[in-house]
Motif scaffolding. Structure first.
Motif, PDB file in Angstrom:
ATOM      1  N   ASP A   1       0.822  -1.211   0.000  1.00 48.87           N
ATOM      2  CA  ASP A   1       0.000   0.000   0.000  1.00 48.87           C
ATOM      3  C   ASP A   1       0.850   1.252   0.000  1.00 48.87           C
ATOM      4  O   ASP A   1       0.676   2.167  -0.799  1.00 48.87           O
ATOM      5  CB  ASP A   1      -0.864   0.053   1.273  1.00 48.87           C
ATOM      6  CG  ASP A   1      -1.954  -0.995   1.222  1.00 48.87           C
ATOM      7  OD1 ASP A   1      -2.103  -1.626   0.153  1.00 48.87           O
ATOM      8  OD2 ASP A   1      -2.634  -1.191   2.247  1.00 48.87           O
ATOM      9  N   TYR A   2       1.765   1.271   0.976  1.00 48.26           N
ATOM     10  CA  TYR A   2       2.699   2.357   1.197  1.00 48.26           C
ATOM     11  C   TYR A   2       3.486   2.648  -0.081  1.00 48.26           C
ATOM     12  O   TYR A   2       3.649   3.797  -0.504  1.00 48.26           O
ATOM     13  CB  TYR A   2       3.620   1.892   2.315  1.00 48.26           C
ATOM     14  CG  TYR A   2       4.708   2.822   2.716  1.00 48.26           C
ATOM     15  CD1 TYR A   2       4.435   4.117   3.125  1.00 48.26           C
ATOM     16  CD2 TYR A   2       6.033   2.382   2.702  1.00 48.26           C
ATOM     17  CE1 TYR A   2       5.461   4.954   3.524  1.00 48.26           C
ATOM     18  CE2 TYR A   2       7.049   3.223   3.112  1.00 48.26           C
ATOM     19  CZ  TYR A   2       6.759   4.506   3.510  1.00 48.26           C
ATOM     20  OH  TYR A   2       7.784   5.325   3.898  1.00 48.26           O
TER      21      TYR A   2
ATOM     22  N   LYS B   1       1.451   4.539  -2.771  1.00 48.13           N
ATOM     23  CA  LYS B   1       1.108   5.935  -2.501  1.00 48.13           C
ATOM     24  C   LYS B   1       2.284   6.884  -2.626  1.00 48.13           C
ATOM     25  O   LYS B   1       2.124   8.044  -2.983  1.00 48.13           O
ATOM     26  CB  LYS B   1       0.523   6.055  -1.076  1.00 48.13           C
ATOM     27  CG  LYS B   1      -0.941   5.619  -0.976  1.00 48.13           C
ATOM     28  CD  LYS B   1      -1.480   5.877   0.418  1.00 48.13           C
ATOM     29  CE  LYS B   1      -0.731   5.046   1.459  1.00 48.13           C
ATOM     30  NZ  LYS B   1      -1.281   5.149   2.812  1.00 48.13           N
TER      31      LYS B   1
END
Lengths: 199, 199
Positions: A73-74, A77
């Protein structure tokens, strides 16, 4: 029938995959990398070991996917860019410090890092799959700051990121100091002080 | 008779001690920390294992003394202080890079660092006995530069040293980059750029 079966089977696979990842991360923290086995992971996850072998060739591959699943996820982004480099770096590194100070996170990551120090192939995969993508986000953020004129153009962005992340990693891995928010703030300020355009 | 025997016995002890240190450092590089044994060290050194147990309580204690014996000289002298902080740091770190790039040095140090990542007590002893004395030399050199007005008074000397040494250690331990003289020079320049007094 085939159309209806597919989502069920895929949900079942996803559930097994999650169970295998959780089992691998928990077990490596409990027994260390050397004593971790595919059999042990299968038993803890409640799946057959053939299920694991169908998807992964080795315990290292399972573990690396288990870790990567947690950081994906990190990775997508990227780092925040509010236009205030110091504030952005402090907010990300404070959150990372909280994560690294969590015992549930500590044990598996430490076991993998330790195994990597002795095993060059594992280490290179660990670095390429886990450390390098994170490092690149910071390099990108420093380059954006260079374009915005917040960081001098002649700074080596890669080494600047190492000045920021390596003291953090080393305090954690070698237990040479605490990862407090005060430490993070001073580190960010002191690194950025040298990166600003002169004059 | 007792007066004559003493120097012989002490020379013999010193010879055994050296042989034990050499054997311990060579063996840990060959087999890793987990498989290192007092018996193996004794056999390689050509001494009885009781000789080792008389002087050291554990393999960790032997290894730490073996490493420390190699760095004592350096520890006593301190870092050079020619009045040019950048030149002094580059000269010490270039020499250290050459040493870390030597395979004979690599293997035992890496085995101990890896074992320490998983074993908190060993790690704390390793840090206190081996890393901390070296780190303190750098902190002292930065403080001397602060007194000489070469480094700003409001800099945290400890974190400044971590900005310098941790990227170096991490490149080596995690194999995230080469330890070249170019890297060392850029790192020193980039760290010092942020330490200088403002204005």
């Amino acid at each position: 029938m085939a159309n209806k079966a597919a989502p069920d089977s895929s949900r079942r696979s996803e559930r097994s995959r999650r169970a295998i990842f959780d089992a691998a991360l928990t077990l490596v923290g409990e027994v260390g990398y050397d004593k971790l086995t595919i059999e042990g992971i299968a038993s803890r996850a409640g799946v057959g070991k053939q299920t694991i072998y169908r998807w992964w060739p080795s315990k290292a591959a399972v573990l690396l996917d288990a870790f990567t699943a947690g950081v994906d996820d990190y990775d997508v982004k990227g780092l925040p860019d509010t236009g205030d480099l110091a504030a952005d770096l402090k907010s990300v590194l404070r959150a990372t410090a909280d994560e690294f100070n969590d015992p549930a996170f500590q044990a598996p990551y430490r076991a993998l890092a330790a195994a990597g120090a002795n095993d060059e192939e594992l280490s290179r995969t660990f670095v390429a799959r886990l450390m390098e993508p994170g490092t690149r986000l910071y390099v990108d953020r420093i380059r954006a700051a260079q374009e915005a004129g917040e960081v001098a153009a002649d700074i080596d962005a890669r080494i600047a990121v190492e000045m920021l992340l390596s003291p953090f990693s080393q305090r954690w891995l070698m237990r040479t100091g605490e990862l407090t928010h005060d430490f993070v703030d001073t580190l960010v300020d002191q690194v950025l002080r040298g990166l600003r355009p002169r004059g």
